[in-house]
Write a protein that holds these residues in place. Structure first.
Motif, PDB file in Angstrom:
ATOM      1  N   GLY A  19       1.503 -14.262  -9.534  1.00  0.00           N
ATOM      2  CA  GLY A  19       0.881 -13.912  -8.466  1.00  0.00           C
ATOM      3  C   GLY A  19       1.667 -13.124  -7.326  1.00  0.00           C
ATOM      4  N   ALA A  20       2.970 -13.543  -7.126  1.00  0.00           N
ATOM      5  CA  ALA A  20       3.956 -12.905  -6.070  1.00  0.00           C
ATOM      6  C   ALA A  20       4.265 -11.583  -6.510  1.00  0.00           C
ATOM      7  CB  ALA A  20       5.045 -13.534  -6.016  1.00  0.00           C
ATOM      8  N   GLU A  21       4.384 -11.197  -7.918  1.00  0.00           N
ATOM      9  CA  GLU A  21       4.435  -9.965  -8.509  1.00  0.00           C
ATOM     10  C   GLU A  21       3.550  -9.223  -8.231  1.00  0.00           C
ATOM     11  OE1 GLU A  21       7.013  -6.778  -9.901  1.00  0.00           O
ATOM     12  OE2 GLU A  21       7.462  -8.911  -9.390  1.00  0.00           O
ATOM     13  N   MET A  22       2.290  -9.618  -8.576  1.00  0.00           N
ATOM     14  CA  MET A  22       0.911  -8.815  -8.333  1.00  0.00           C
ATOM     15  C   MET A  22       0.810  -8.548  -6.843  1.00  0.00           C
ATOM     16  SD  MET A  22      -2.013  -7.906  -9.642  1.00  0.00           S
ATOM     17  CE  MET A  22      -2.386  -8.950 -11.227  1.00  0.00           C
ATOM     18  N   ALA A  23       1.262  -9.131  -6.005  1.00  0.00           N
ATOM     19  CA  ALA A  23       0.937  -8.944  -4.643  1.00  0.00           C
ATOM     20  C   ALA A  23       2.051  -7.523  -4.170  1.00  0.00           C
ATOM     21  CB  ALA A  23       1.471 -10.064  -3.687  1.00  0.00           C
ATOM     22  N   ILE A  24       3.248  -7.569  -4.855  1.00  0.00           N
ATOM     23  CA  ILE A  24       4.354  -6.782  -4.557  1.00  0.00           C
ATOM     24  C   ILE A  24       3.710  -5.413  -5.288  1.00  0.00           C
ATOM     25  CG2 ILE A  24       6.474  -5.899  -5.094  1.00  0.00           C
ATOM     26  CD1 ILE A  24       7.190  -8.998  -4.780  1.00  0.00           C
ATOM     27  N   GLN A  25       3.225  -5.424  -6.699  1.00  0.00           N
ATOM     28  CA  GLN A  25       2.708  -4.500  -7.466  1.00  0.00           C
ATOM     29  C   GLN A  25       1.510  -3.699  -6.618  1.00  0.00           C
ATOM     30  OE1 GLN A  25       4.707  -2.799  -9.639  1.00  0.00           O
ATOM     31  NE2 GLN A  25       6.139  -4.290  -9.085  1.00  0.00           N
ATOM     32  N   LEU A  26       0.451  -4.638  -6.072  1.00  0.00           N
ATOM     33  CA  LEU A  26      -0.557  -3.893  -5.529  1.00  0.00           C
ATOM     34  C   LEU A  26      -0.071  -3.091  -4.237  1.00  0.00           C
ATOM     35  CD1 LEU A  26      -3.208  -6.630  -6.090  1.00  0.00           C
ATOM     36  CD2 LEU A  26      -3.422  -4.154  -6.862  1.00  0.00           C
ATOM     37  N   THR A  27       0.914  -3.820  -3.525  1.00  0.00           N
ATOM     38  CA  THR A  27       1.370  -3.041  -2.228  1.00  0.00           C
ATOM     39  C   THR A  27       1.941  -1.627  -2.701  1.00  0.00           C
ATOM     40  OG1 THR A  27       1.806  -5.453  -1.183  1.00  0.00           O
ATOM     41  CG2 THR A  27       2.944  -3.198  -0.261  1.00  0.00           C
ATOM     42  N   LEU A  28       2.686  -1.627  -3.774  1.00  0.00           N
ATOM     43  CA  LEU A  28       3.348  -0.512  -3.990  1.00  0.00           C
ATOM     44  C   LEU A  28       2.281   0.570  -4.666  1.00  0.00           C
ATOM     45  CD1 LEU A  28       6.540  -1.627  -5.829  1.00  0.00           C
ATOM     46  CD2 LEU A  28       6.368  -0.627  -3.711  1.00  0.00           C
ATOM     47  N   ALA A  29       0.955  -0.146  -5.233  1.00  0.00           N
ATOM     48  CA  ALA A  29      -0.062   0.747  -5.438  1.00  0.00           C
ATOM     49  C   ALA A  29      -1.063   1.405  -4.299  1.00  0.00           C
ATOM     50  CB  ALA A  29      -0.979   0.053  -6.586  1.00  0.00           C
ATOM     51  N   GLY A  30      -0.657   0.815  -3.038  1.00  0.00           N
ATOM     52  CA  GLY A  30      -1.457   1.537  -2.188  1.00  0.00           C
ATOM     53  C   GLY A  30      -2.250   0.424  -1.362  1.00  0.00           C
ATOM     54  N   VAL A  31      -2.270  -0.732  -1.681  1.00  0.00           N
ATOM     55  CA  VAL A  31      -3.199  -1.738  -1.065  1.00  0.00           C
ATOM     56  C   VAL A  31      -2.524  -2.017   0.459  1.00  0.00           C
ATOM     57  CG1 VAL A  31      -4.101  -4.165  -1.047  1.00  0.00           C
ATOM     58  CG2 VAL A  31      -3.906  -2.921  -3.165  1.00  0.00           C
ATOM     59  N   THR A  32      -3.530  -1.990   1.426  1.00  0.00           N
ATOM     60  CA  THR A  32      -2.872  -2.371   2.784  1.00  0.00           C
ATOM     61  C   THR A  32      -3.357  -3.516   3.406  1.00  0.00           C
ATOM     62  OG1 THR A  32      -4.774  -0.793   3.687  1.00  0.00           O
ATOM     63  CG2 THR A  32      -2.504   0.256   3.057  1.00  0.00           C
ATOM     64  N   ARG A  33      -4.511  -4.274   2.673  1.00  0.00           N
ATOM     65  CA  ARG A  33      -4.903  -5.756   3.321  1.00  0.00           C
ATOM     66  C   ARG A  33      -4.999  -6.529   2.149  1.00  0.00           C
ATOM     67  NH1 ARG A  33      -7.911  -7.715   7.583  1.00  0.00           N
ATOM     68  NH2 ARG A  33      -9.348  -9.034   6.923  1.00  0.00           N
ATOM     69  N   MET A  34      -4.253  -7.660   2.155  1.00  0.00           N
ATOM     70  CA  MET A  34      -4.509  -8.621   1.207  1.00  0.00           C
ATOM     71  C   MET A  34      -4.512  -9.944   1.794  1.00  0.00           C
ATOM     72  SD  MET A  34      -0.852  -8.344  -0.977  1.00  0.00           S
ATOM     73  CE  MET A  34      -1.054  -6.780  -1.391  1.00  0.00           C
ATOM     74  N   ILE A  50       8.211  -9.320   1.922  1.00  0.00           N
ATOM     75  CA  ILE A  50       8.650  -8.428   0.627  1.00  0.00           C
ATOM     76  C   ILE A  50       7.474  -7.292   0.752  1.00  0.00           C
ATOM     77  CG2 ILE A  50       8.916  -8.015  -1.638  1.00  0.00           C
ATOM     78  CD1 ILE A  50      10.114 -11.085  -1.736  1.00  0.00           C
ATOM     79  N   CYS A  51       6.248  -7.699   0.825  1.00  0.00           N
ATOM     80  CA  CYS A  51       4.978  -6.823   0.718  1.00  0.00           C
ATOM     81  C   CYS A  51       5.221  -5.786   1.855  1.00  0.00           C
ATOM     82  CB  CYS A  51       3.924  -7.648   0.740  1.00  0.00           C
ATOM     83  SG  CYS A  51       3.567  -8.453  -0.785  1.00  0.00           S
ATOM     84  N   ARG A  52       5.544  -6.314   2.924  1.00  0.00           N
ATOM     85  CA  ARG A  52       5.297  -5.450   4.440  1.00  0.00           C
ATOM     86  C   ARG A  52       6.654  -4.267   4.152  1.00  0.00           C
ATOM     87  NH1 ARG A  52       4.575 -10.603   6.853  1.00  0.00           N
ATOM     88  NH2 ARG A  52       2.683 -10.684   7.754  1.00  0.00           N
ATOM     89  N   GLN A  53       7.682  -4.848   3.701  1.00  0.00           N
ATOM     90  CA  GLN A  53       8.937  -3.985   3.501  1.00  0.00           C
ATOM     91  C   GLN A  53       8.490  -2.890   2.174  1.00  0.00           C
ATOM     92  OE1 GLN A  53      12.367  -6.328   2.710  1.00  0.00           O
ATOM     93  NE2 GLN A  53      12.232  -7.260   4.785  1.00  0.00           N
ATOM     94  N   ALA A  54       7.896  -3.101   1.354  1.00  0.00           N
ATOM     95  CA  ALA A  54       7.529  -2.568   0.137  1.00  0.00           C
ATOM     96  C   ALA A  54       6.550  -1.339   0.696  1.00  0.00           C
ATOM     97  CB  ALA A  54       6.868  -3.095  -1.012  1.00  0.00           C
ATOM     98  N   SER A  55       5.571  -1.873   1.469  1.00  0.00           N
ATOM     99  CA  SER A  55       4.594  -1.032   2.177  1.00  0.00           C
ATOM    100  C   SER A  55       5.340   0.052   2.985  1.00  0.00           C
ATOM    101  CB  SER A  55       3.452  -1.866   2.878  1.00  0.00           C
ATOM    102  OG  SER A  55       2.560  -0.924   3.385  1.00  0.00           O
ATOM    103  N   GLU A  56       6.261  -0.494   3.791  1.00  0.00           N
ATOM    104  CA  GLU A  56       6.986   0.590   4.595  1.00  0.00           C
ATOM    105  C   GLU A  56       7.701   1.380   3.929  1.00  0.00           C
ATOM    106  OE1 GLU A  56      10.307   0.653   8.175  1.00  0.00           O
ATOM    107  OE2 GLU A  56       9.079  -1.123   7.945  1.00  0.00           O
TER     108      GLU A  56
END
Length: 94
Positions: A19-34, A50-56
């Protein structure tokens, strides 16, 4: 259509493992709201950061640093601690 732009993604069990890895990977794929849900609020907050940092980092790599500084809410994570959950799942392809 696999475009997730403008979609809200809800990830259960997001505090660790798949679940955590899915959140990170979806962030890297361009998801902006989760929506991240799981039992450990502290861990959910760590994954959200981590997701916020990955998005930035993703936006900076694309050269849109100006956009992120003008619109810091461009990435949004909602944390939902869960005490009890039913195991039914539904997939809506609309």
């Amino acid at each position: 259509n696999n475009n997730l732009e403008g979609k809200t993604v809800w990830i259960t069990g997001a505090s660790s493992g798949i679940g955590a890895e899915m959140a990170i990977q979806l962030t890297l794929a361009g998801v902006t709201r989760m929506v991240l849900s799981g039992r450990r609020k502290e861990r959910l907050e760590e994954v959200a950061e981590i997701c916020r940092q990955a998005s930035e980092a993703r936006e900076n790599a694309r050269g849109s640093k100006e956009l992120m500084s003008e619109c810091p809410e461009a990435f949004e994570v909602i944390i939902v601690p869960v005490d009890l959950a039913e195991g039914n799942e539904a997939i809506d392809t609309a």
